[in-house]
Scaffold this active site. Structure first.
Site, PDB file in Angstrom:
ATOM      1  N   GLY A 168       7.624   1.267   4.786  1.00  0.00           N
ATOM      2  CA  GLY A 168       6.466   2.166   4.779  1.00  0.00           C
ATOM      3  C   GLY A 168       5.412   1.751   3.772  1.00  0.00           C
ATOM      4  O   GLY A 168       4.552   2.544   3.390  1.00  0.00           O
ATOM      5  N   MET A 169       5.465   0.488   3.316  1.00  0.00           N
ATOM      6  CA  MET A 169       4.467  -0.002   2.352  1.00  0.00           C
ATOM      7  C   MET A 169       3.644  -1.150   2.930  1.00  0.00           C
ATOM      8  O   MET A 169       2.981  -1.890   2.201  1.00  0.00           O
ATOM      9  CB  MET A 169       5.147  -0.445   1.060  1.00  0.00           C
ATOM     10  CG  MET A 169       5.906   0.691   0.388  1.00  0.00           C
ATOM     11  SD  MET A 169       6.410   0.257  -1.270  1.00  0.00           S
ATOM     12  CE  MET A 169       4.940   0.694  -2.187  1.00  0.00           C
ATOM     13  N   LYS A 209       0.845  -1.202   0.000  1.00  0.00           N
ATOM     14  CA  LYS A 209       0.000   0.000   0.000  1.00  0.00           C
ATOM     15  C   LYS A 209       0.870   1.237   0.000  1.00  0.00           C
ATOM     16  O   LYS A 209       2.027   1.212   0.464  1.00  0.00           O
ATOM     17  CB  LYS A 209      -0.958   0.034   1.199  1.00  0.00           C
ATOM     18  CG  LYS A 209      -0.307   0.101   2.597  1.00  0.00           C
ATOM     19  CD  LYS A 209       0.069   1.487   3.061  1.00  0.00           C
ATOM     20  CE  LYS A 209       0.860   1.473   4.371  1.00  0.00           C
ATOM     21  NZ  LYS A 209       1.546   2.731   4.695  1.00  0.00           N
ATOM     22  N   ALA A 257       0.744  -6.881   5.081  1.00  0.00           N
ATOM     23  CA  ALA A 257       0.275  -7.604   3.896  1.00  0.00           C
ATOM     24  C   ALA A 257       0.419  -9.112   4.123  1.00  0.00           C
ATOM     25  O   ALA A 257      -0.499  -9.885   3.815  1.00  0.00           O
ATOM     26  CB  ALA A 257       1.063  -7.173   2.667  1.00  0.00           C
ATOM     27  N   ASP A 289      -2.548  -1.844   9.582  1.00  0.00           N
ATOM     28  CA  ASP A 289      -2.731  -1.828   8.129  1.00  0.00           C
ATOM     29  C   ASP A 289      -3.213  -3.172   7.578  1.00  0.00           C
ATOM     30  O   ASP A 289      -3.333  -3.334   6.369  1.00  0.00           O
ATOM     31  CB  ASP A 289      -1.403  -1.481   7.438  1.00  0.00           C
ATOM     32  CG  ASP A 289      -0.901  -0.098   7.795  1.00  0.00           C
ATOM     33  OD1 ASP A 289      -1.739   0.768   8.102  1.00  0.00           O
ATOM     34  OD2 ASP A 289       0.328   0.107   7.770  1.00  0.00           O
ATOM     35  N   GLY A 334       4.395  -4.048   4.265  1.00  0.00           N
ATOM     36  CA  GLY A 334       4.744  -5.400   3.830  1.00  0.00           C
ATOM     37  C   GLY A 334       4.418  -6.456   4.885  1.00  0.00           C
ATOM     38  O   GLY A 334       3.864  -7.511   4.564  1.00  0.00           O
ATOM     39  N   GLY A 335       4.732  -6.189   6.139  1.00  0.00           N
ATOM     40  CA  GLY A 335       4.436  -7.145   7.213  1.00  0.00           C
ATOM     41  C   GLY A 335       2.936  -7.322   7.385  1.00  0.00           C
ATOM     42  O   GLY A 335       2.434  -8.442   7.543  1.00  0.00           O
ATOM     43  N   PRO A 383       9.106  -4.059  -0.034  1.00  0.00           N
ATOM     44  CA  PRO A 383      10.265  -3.775   0.813  1.00  0.00           C
ATOM     45  C   PRO A 383       9.950  -3.937   2.304  1.00  0.00           C
ATOM     46  O   PRO A 383       8.868  -3.541   2.756  1.00  0.00           O
ATOM     47  CB  PRO A 383      10.615  -2.324   0.484  1.00  0.00           C
ATOM     48  CG  PRO A 383       9.422  -1.765  -0.213  1.00  0.00           C
ATOM     49  CD  PRO A 383       8.716  -2.913  -0.872  1.00  0.00           C
ATOM     50  N   VAL A 384      10.887  -4.498   3.049  1.00  0.00           N
ATOM     51  CA  VAL A 384      10.720  -4.699   4.498  1.00  0.00           C
ATOM     52  C   VAL A 384      11.014  -3.371   5.206  1.00  0.00           C
ATOM     53  O   VAL A 384      11.981  -2.685   4.862  1.00  0.00           O
ATOM     54  CB  VAL A 384      11.681  -5.805   4.985  1.00  0.00           C
ATOM     55  CG1 VAL A 384      11.590  -5.969   6.498  1.00  0.00           C
ATOM     56  CG2 VAL A 384      11.373  -7.124   4.285  1.00  0.00           C
TER      57      VAL A 384
HETATM   58  O1  C5P Z   1      -0.234  -1.315  14.234  1.00  0.00           O
HETATM   59  P1  C5P Z   1       1.201  -1.507  13.856  1.00  0.00           P
HETATM   60  O2  C5P Z   1       1.864  -2.626  14.597  1.00  0.00           O
HETATM   61  O3  C5P Z   1       1.415  -1.554  12.373  1.00  0.00           O
HETATM   62  O4  C5P Z   1       1.915  -0.164  14.331  1.00  0.00           O
HETATM   63  C1  C5P Z   1       3.298  -0.084  14.491  1.00  0.00           C
HETATM   64  C2  C5P Z   1       3.630   1.128  15.351  1.00  0.00           C
HETATM   65  O5  C5P Z   1       3.320   2.325  14.656  1.00  0.00           O
HETATM   66  C3  C5P Z   1       2.858   1.223  16.652  1.00  0.00           C
HETATM   67  O6  C5P Z   1       3.492   0.516  17.670  1.00  0.00           O
HETATM   68  C4  C5P Z   1       2.883   2.734  16.919  1.00  0.00           C
HETATM   69  O7  C5P Z   1       4.124   3.123  17.472  1.00  0.00           O
HETATM   70  C5  C5P Z   1       2.818   3.319  15.533  1.00  0.00           C
HETATM   71  N1  C5P Z   1       1.443   3.668  15.126  1.00  0.00           N
HETATM   72  C6  C5P Z   1       0.816   4.758  15.704  1.00  0.00           C
HETATM   73  N2  C5P Z   1      -0.458   5.101  15.318  1.00  0.00           N
HETATM   74  C7  C5P Z   1      -1.103   4.379  14.356  1.00  0.00           C
HETATM   75  C8  C5P Z   1      -0.486   3.268  13.745  1.00  0.00           C
HETATM   76  C9  C5P Z   1       0.795   2.942  14.159  1.00  0.00           C
HETATM   77  O8  C5P Z   1       1.399   5.442  16.554  1.00  0.00           O
HETATM   78  N3  C5P Z   1      -2.333   4.741  14.000  1.00  0.00           N
END
Ligand code: C5P
Length: 320
Positions: A117-118, A13, A123, A155, A120-121, A113-114
């Site tokens: 910012g896309m 994404k 996904a 995501d 990937g994890g 890419p790991v």
């Molecule tokens: O939800 P996810 O594990 O992808 O988020 C990774 C990190 O990104 C969270 O631990 C948090 O620090 C930050 N985050 C946030 N606010 C969001 C989504 C992610 O602060 N809405």
């Protein structure tokens, strides 16, 4: 036919808008984002096994944990728990119960890419949920799969759905924006030589904001109007990302990448999510190729690829 193996293709994404609100007490930020799924895919295969395992190959595989911390395995466990709760609530007897209690061997072939910012994890987590839903014949609806995904990462729900969608809350509350974004768009993606952990970028945003009052995030009316009108110049100008400044602070070389794309004629240039991947809007497939060549030869990134969007979310491509 007893299914023992399911393969799912799942897209990366980008965020056409990422508006980040104040830090919440739980450590997350409320946001409003416009997700857009790109034709850059991971493939995840889930096979019945005695115990859970995961193996990762492809782009950046060495950076992905091959243990229980892997997001795909966390997603498998979250789906198992949801199914157990459901069969408990219905008094047991669900056909999927016995299947879900056995293990799965997950293999992930990475192109996304790991730590780029896309998502990937996320996904891979989405793909694992969709694959196990088939493997176990669990019959959960897309909405139910999204609810399980939302527990695993912000995501994940979007990677299940794909297309173009507005995300609210942590990003997991989705509303389709398909009617606004009905055209196919041509993008160029510049992969950076390095990584940015998402929590660090959010942390840098909080640091830069300091004690300043932060407004609740709002969807950009200009962005939605540009999409509805199919106006590429307006769309390029309306792309925005509150995480861009913090990402540029932590990874200053990205300024050169963005500038090189703009100079080469990109209609818009933005850091993707928490970075360090950058993406660029091109006017056509031919212009995307020209832009990709220009970015490659400028030496401002590790590699460049073209992609189109929107594309569907996690999709079963093979069952045996
Ligand atoms: O939800 P996810 O594990 O992808 O988020 C990774 C990190 O990104 C969270 O631990 C948090 O620090 C930050 N985050 C946030 N606010 C969001 C989504 C992610 O602060 N809405």
């Amino acid at each position: 036919m007893l299914v023992t193996s399911v393969s799912v293709r799942v897209p990366a994404k980008i965020n056409l808008q990422l508006a980040v609100g104040p830090l919440r007490p739980d450590g997350y930020h409320d946001l409003v984002t416009l997700f857009h799924a790109l034709s850059l895919f991971d493939e995840v295969t889930v096979t019945s096994a005695e115990i859970d395992s995961v193996r990762v190959t492809g782009e950046g595989a060495a950076l992905v944990p091959e243990d229980g911390d892997n997001l795909a395995l966390r997603a498998v466990r979250a789906l198992r728990k949801a199914l157990a709760q459901r069969s408990g609530a219905t008094g047991g007897g669900a056909g999927s119960g016995a299947l879900a209690s056995s293990g799965v061997a997950v293999t992930i072939d990475k192109r996304i890419p790991v730590a780029g910012g896309m998502a990937g994890g996320s996904a891979d987590a989405a793909a694992a949920i969709v694959a196990c839903n088939e493997l176990w014949d669990a019959g959960l609806s897309q909405q139910e799969l999204c609810a399980v995904g939302g527990e695993v990462g912000s995501d994940v729900a979007f990677a299940v759905v794909g297309g173009t969608a507005i995300g609210r809350g942590r990003g997991e509350q989705l509303t389709s924006a398909e009617s606004a974004a009905s055209a196919t768009y041509h993008w160029v993606v510049a992969l950076a030589d390095g990584h940015l952990p998402t929590p660090r970028v959010y942390g840098e945003l909080d640091r830069q904001r300091g004690d300043r009052e932060v407004a609740e995030p709002e969807l950009s009316a200009e962005l939605m109007a540009a999409l509805s009108a199919g106006d590429l110049v307006r769309l390029g100008a309306a792309l925005s990302n509150d995480l861009q400044e913090p990402a540029l602070t932590l990874f200053p070389a990205l300024r050169k990448t963005l500038d090189a794309g703009r100079e080469a004629g990109a209609l818009g240039a933005l850091v993707s999510g928490s970075g360090p991947t950058c993406f660029f809007l091109a006017g056509s497939a031919a212009e995307a190729t020209t832009l990709a060549v220009a970015l490659s030869s400028a030496g401002v990134c590790r590699s460049v690829t073209t992609a189109t969007g929107p594309v569907p979310g996690a999709t079963v491509v093979e069952m045996s």
